[in-house]
Write a protein that holds these residues in place. Structure first.
Motif, PDB file in Angstrom:
ATOM      1  N   MET A 117       0.819  -1.209   0.000  1.00 19.94           N
ATOM      2  CA  MET A 117       0.000   0.000   0.000  1.00 19.94           C
ATOM      3  C   MET A 117       0.857   1.264   0.000  1.00 19.94           C
ATOM      4  SD  MET A 117      -2.894   1.248   2.754  1.00 19.94           S
ATOM      5  CE  MET A 117      -1.777   1.657   4.088  1.00 19.94           C
ATOM      6  N   GLU A 118       1.937   1.248   0.791  1.00 18.43           N
ATOM      7  CA  GLU A 118       2.787   2.437   0.922  1.00 18.43           C
ATOM      8  C   GLU A 118       3.417   2.819  -0.410  1.00 18.43           C
ATOM      9  OE1 GLU A 118       6.354   4.105   3.832  1.00 18.43           O
ATOM     10  OE2 GLU A 118       5.455   2.115   4.169  1.00 18.43           O
ATOM     11  N   LYS A 119       3.872   1.819  -1.164  1.00 17.43           N
ATOM     12  CA  LYS A 119       4.497   2.081  -2.462  1.00 17.43           C
ATOM     13  C   LYS A 119       3.489   2.701  -3.429  1.00 17.43           C
ATOM     14  CE  LYS A 119       7.087  -0.265  -6.143  1.00 17.43           C
ATOM     15  NZ  LYS A 119       6.143  -0.039  -7.269  1.00 17.43           N
ATOM     16  N   GLU A 120       2.278   2.129  -3.496  1.00 17.41           N
ATOM     17  CA  GLU A 120       1.237   2.658  -4.378  1.00 17.41           C
ATOM     18  C   GLU A 120       0.829   4.070  -3.973  1.00 17.41           C
ATOM     19  OE1 GLU A 120      -1.515  -0.956  -5.934  1.00 17.41           O
ATOM     20  OE2 GLU A 120      -1.462  -0.717  -3.756  1.00 17.41           O
ATOM     21  N   LEU A 121       0.779   4.309  -2.675  1.00 20.26           N
ATOM     22  CA  LEU A 121       0.411   5.629  -2.171  1.00 20.26           C
ATOM     23  C   LEU A 121       1.424   6.679  -2.611  1.00 20.26           C
ATOM     24  CD1 LEU A 121      -1.433   7.383  -0.333  1.00 20.26           C
ATOM     25  CD2 LEU A 121       0.097   6.781   1.560  1.00 20.26           C
ATOM     26  N   LYS A 122       2.700   6.370  -2.475  1.00 22.96           N
ATOM     27  CA  LYS A 122       3.747   7.323  -2.867  1.00 22.96           C
ATOM     28  C   LYS A 122       3.719   7.581  -4.367  1.00 22.96           C
ATOM     29  CE  LYS A 122       6.980   6.540   0.938  1.00 22.96           C
ATOM     30  NZ  LYS A 122       8.315   6.046   1.337  1.00 22.96           N
ATOM     31  N   GLU A 123       3.449   6.541  -5.156  1.00 22.68           N
ATOM     32  CA  GLU A 123       3.396   6.710  -6.605  1.00 22.68           C
ATOM     33  C   GLU A 123       2.232   7.617  -7.021  1.00 22.68           C
ATOM     34  OE1 GLU A 123       3.156   2.764  -8.129  1.00 22.68           O
ATOM     35  OE2 GLU A 123       5.325   2.384  -7.963  1.00 22.68           O
ATOM     36  N   ALA A 124       1.098   7.507  -6.306  1.00 17.65           N
ATOM     37  CA  ALA A 124      -0.099   8.260  -6.674  1.00 17.65           C
ATOM     38  C   ALA A 124      -0.134   9.655  -6.058  1.00 17.65           C
ATOM     39  CB  ALA A 124      -1.353   7.480  -6.261  1.00 17.65           C
ATOM     40  N   TYR A 125       0.415   9.805  -4.842  1.00 17.81           N
ATOM     41  CA  TYR A 125       0.247  11.063  -4.109  1.00 17.81           C
ATOM     42  C   TYR A 125       1.551  11.646  -3.571  1.00 17.81           C
ATOM     43  CZ  TYR A 125      -4.690   9.781  -4.151  1.00 17.81           C
ATOM     44  OH  TYR A 125      -5.956   9.445  -4.553  1.00 17.81           O
ATOM     45  N   GLY A 126       2.675  10.986  -3.826  1.00 24.50           N
ATOM     46  CA  GLY A 126       3.940  11.460  -3.288  1.00 24.50           C
ATOM     47  C   GLY A 126       4.314  12.858  -3.717  1.00 24.50           C
ATOM     48  N   PHE A 127       3.894  13.255  -4.913  1.00 21.39           N
ATOM     49  CA  PHE A 127       4.215  14.594  -5.417  1.00 21.39           C
ATOM     50  C   PHE A 127       3.256  15.651  -4.876  1.00 21.39           C
ATOM     51  CE2 PHE A 127       1.037  12.853  -8.151  1.00 21.39           C
ATOM     52  CZ  PHE A 127       0.271  13.926  -8.583  1.00 21.39           C
ATOM     53  N   LEU A 128       2.175  15.215  -4.208  1.00 24.97           N
ATOM     54  CA  LEU A 128       1.168  16.141  -3.682  1.00 24.97           C
ATOM     55  C   LEU A 128       1.314  16.391  -2.193  1.00 24.97           C
ATOM     56  CD1 LEU A 128      -2.141  14.917  -5.398  1.00 24.97           C
ATOM     57  CD2 LEU A 128      -0.969  17.069  -5.823  1.00 24.97           C
ATOM     58  N   PHE A 129       1.563  15.327  -1.432  1.00 24.68           N
ATOM     59  CA  PHE A 129       1.496  15.393   0.026  1.00 24.68           C
ATOM     60  C   PHE A 129       2.874  15.371   0.681  1.00 24.68           C
ATOM     61  CE2 PHE A 129      -2.751  12.932  -0.401  1.00 24.68           C
ATOM     62  CZ  PHE A 129      -3.421  14.111  -0.707  1.00 24.68           C
ATOM     63  N   GLU A 130       2.954  16.023   1.872  1.00 26.36           N
ATOM     64  CA  GLU A 130       4.171  15.992   2.660  1.00 26.36           C
ATOM     65  C   GLU A 130       4.446  14.565   3.158  1.00 26.36           C
ATOM     66  OE1 GLU A 130       1.523  17.908   3.290  1.00 26.36           O
ATOM     67  OE2 GLU A 130       2.092  19.939   3.947  1.00 26.36           O
ATOM     68  N   LYS A 131       5.710  14.327   3.485  1.00 23.51           N
ATOM     69  CA  LYS A 131       6.122  13.016   3.988  1.00 23.51           C
ATOM     70  C   LYS A 131       5.320  12.646   5.239  1.00 23.51           C
ATOM     71  CE  LYS A 131      10.279  10.607   5.672  1.00 23.51           C
ATOM     72  NZ  LYS A 131       9.957  10.541   7.118  1.00 23.51           N
ATOM     73  N   GLU A 132       5.108  13.632   6.122  1.00 27.88           N
ATOM     74  CA  GLU A 132       4.385  13.379   7.368  1.00 27.88           C
ATOM     75  C   GLU A 132       2.933  12.985   7.104  1.00 27.88           C
ATOM     76  OE1 GLU A 132       7.906  15.748   7.980  1.00 27.88           O
ATOM     77  OE2 GLU A 132       6.148  16.095   6.713  1.00 27.88           O
ATOM     78  N   LEU A 133       2.317  13.642   6.120  1.00 23.48           N
ATOM     79  CA  LEU A 133       0.927  13.326   5.778  1.00 23.48           C
ATOM     80  C   LEU A 133       0.832  11.926   5.180  1.00 23.48           C
ATOM     81  CD1 LEU A 133      -2.048  13.912   5.416  1.00 23.48           C
ATOM     82  CD2 LEU A 133      -1.507  15.274   3.381  1.00 23.48           C
ATOM     83  N   LEU A 134       1.764  11.576   4.313  1.00 19.69           N
ATOM     84  CA  LEU A 134       1.775  10.230   3.728  1.00 19.69           C
ATOM     85  C   LEU A 134       1.894   9.171   4.826  1.00 19.69           C
ATOM     86  CD1 LEU A 134       4.146  10.850   0.678  1.00 19.69           C
ATOM     87  CD2 LEU A 134       1.702  10.390   0.559  1.00 19.69           C
ATOM     88  N   GLU A 135       2.717   9.452   5.817  1.00 26.29           N
ATOM     89  CA  GLU A 135       2.893   8.511   6.924  1.00 26.29           C
ATOM     90  C   GLU A 135       1.599   8.351   7.718  1.00 26.29           C
ATOM     91  OE1 GLU A 135       6.163  10.174   9.056  1.00 26.29           O
ATOM     92  OE2 GLU A 135       7.692   9.340   7.692  1.00 26.29           O
ATOM     93  N   GLU A 136       0.874   9.460   7.917  1.00 27.82           N
ATOM     94  CA  GLU A 136      -0.400   9.393   8.637  1.00 27.82           C
ATOM     95  C   GLU A 136      -1.441   8.615   7.845  1.00 27.82           C
ATOM     96  OE1 GLU A 136      -2.224  12.247  11.116  1.00 27.82           O
ATOM     97  OE2 GLU A 136      -0.589  13.706  10.862  1.00 27.82           O
ATOM     98  N   ILE A 137      -1.442   8.806   6.529  1.00 24.33           N
ATOM     99  CA  ILE A 137      -2.397   8.091   5.680  1.00 24.33           C
ATOM    100  C   ILE A 137      -2.170   6.581   5.789  1.00 24.33           C
ATOM    101  CG2 ILE A 137      -3.092   7.637   3.288  1.00 24.33           C
ATOM    102  CD1 ILE A 137      -2.528  10.611   2.706  1.00 24.33           C
TER     103      ILE A 137
END
Length: 210
Positions: A1-21
């Motif tokens: 899930m984490e890899k797919e999340l970064k590919e889809a939203y990594g350019f939009l969200f901060e690292k901290e927000l991605l971690e919370e998601i």
């Protein structure tokens, strides 16, 4: 899930927000054709699209459906956002157009992140703007285009969403999406084939004029 999340939203969200998601989100895998959300149901989480495509539909008093817009990777649904924030029942139906992977975010986090993360606020506002534009585009299509033009636009959109110029939908399913009859769809598909814009095959439609 984490890899797919970064590919889809990594350019939009901060690292901290991605971690919370990753921490609070619920991963869902939905096969094509499955209903994700229905009209009249309460919404307690919102989707973040990872892969695949979802179609958002409205329904009239007689049960006839109308396609409003598609969601793709990196999208969310403005109608879901509205229902979550207002804690009201859904006024749309969401159906997986293709096999789809998404992350469901709890309501409480949406408001918290709006105050905490600028990227999340921008994402929410941009989602509202994009979905509103798409719904206005749908209204314009219904109001100003002939049915054959609507059908051709629908086929092009489907080919783009699925990444495949060959469309598997039945004539009846297309009729449901366009709020018309199967007979009309079949007749217009024949017309479009004669014009060289599509090629009809057994249970398939190949879009030539993309």
């Amino acid at each position: 899930m984490e890899k797919e999340l970064k590919e889809a939203y990594g350019f939009l969200f901060e690292k901290e927000l991605l971690e919370e998601i990753v921490e609070v989100g619920t991963y869902r895998s939905v096969p094509a054709g499955e209903k994700i959300m229905d009209i009249g149901s309460y919404v307690n989480s919102m989707p973040l699209m990872l892969t695949g495509a979802i179609k958002i539909l409205r329904e009239d008093s007689e049960g006839n459906e109308l396609l409003l817009y598609f969601l793709e990777r990196g999208d969310t649904c403005a109608m879901t956002l509205s229902c979550c924030l207002g804690q009201t029942k859904s006024e749309v139906r969401a159906v997986a157009e293709t096999d789809t992977h998404l992350i469901m975010i709890p309501i409480g986090k949406m408001e918290e992140w709006t105050a905490k993360y600028k990227s999340w606020r921008n994402f929410v506002f941009e989602s509202y703007s994009t979905r509103l534009s798409e719904m206005l585009d749908t209204i314009d299509t219904i109001a100003f285009l002939n049915m054959d033009e609507r059908l051709m636009r629908y086929l092009r959109d489907k080919a783009k969403i699925t990444g495949d110029e060959t469309i598997q939908n039945t004539h009846q399913q297309i009729a449901y999406d366009l709020h018309t009859s199967r007979v009309v769809v079949s007749r217009l598909l024949k017309k479009l084939e004669l014009e060289g814009k599509i090629k009809l095959q057994r249970n398939q439609i190949q879009v030539i004029d993309l």
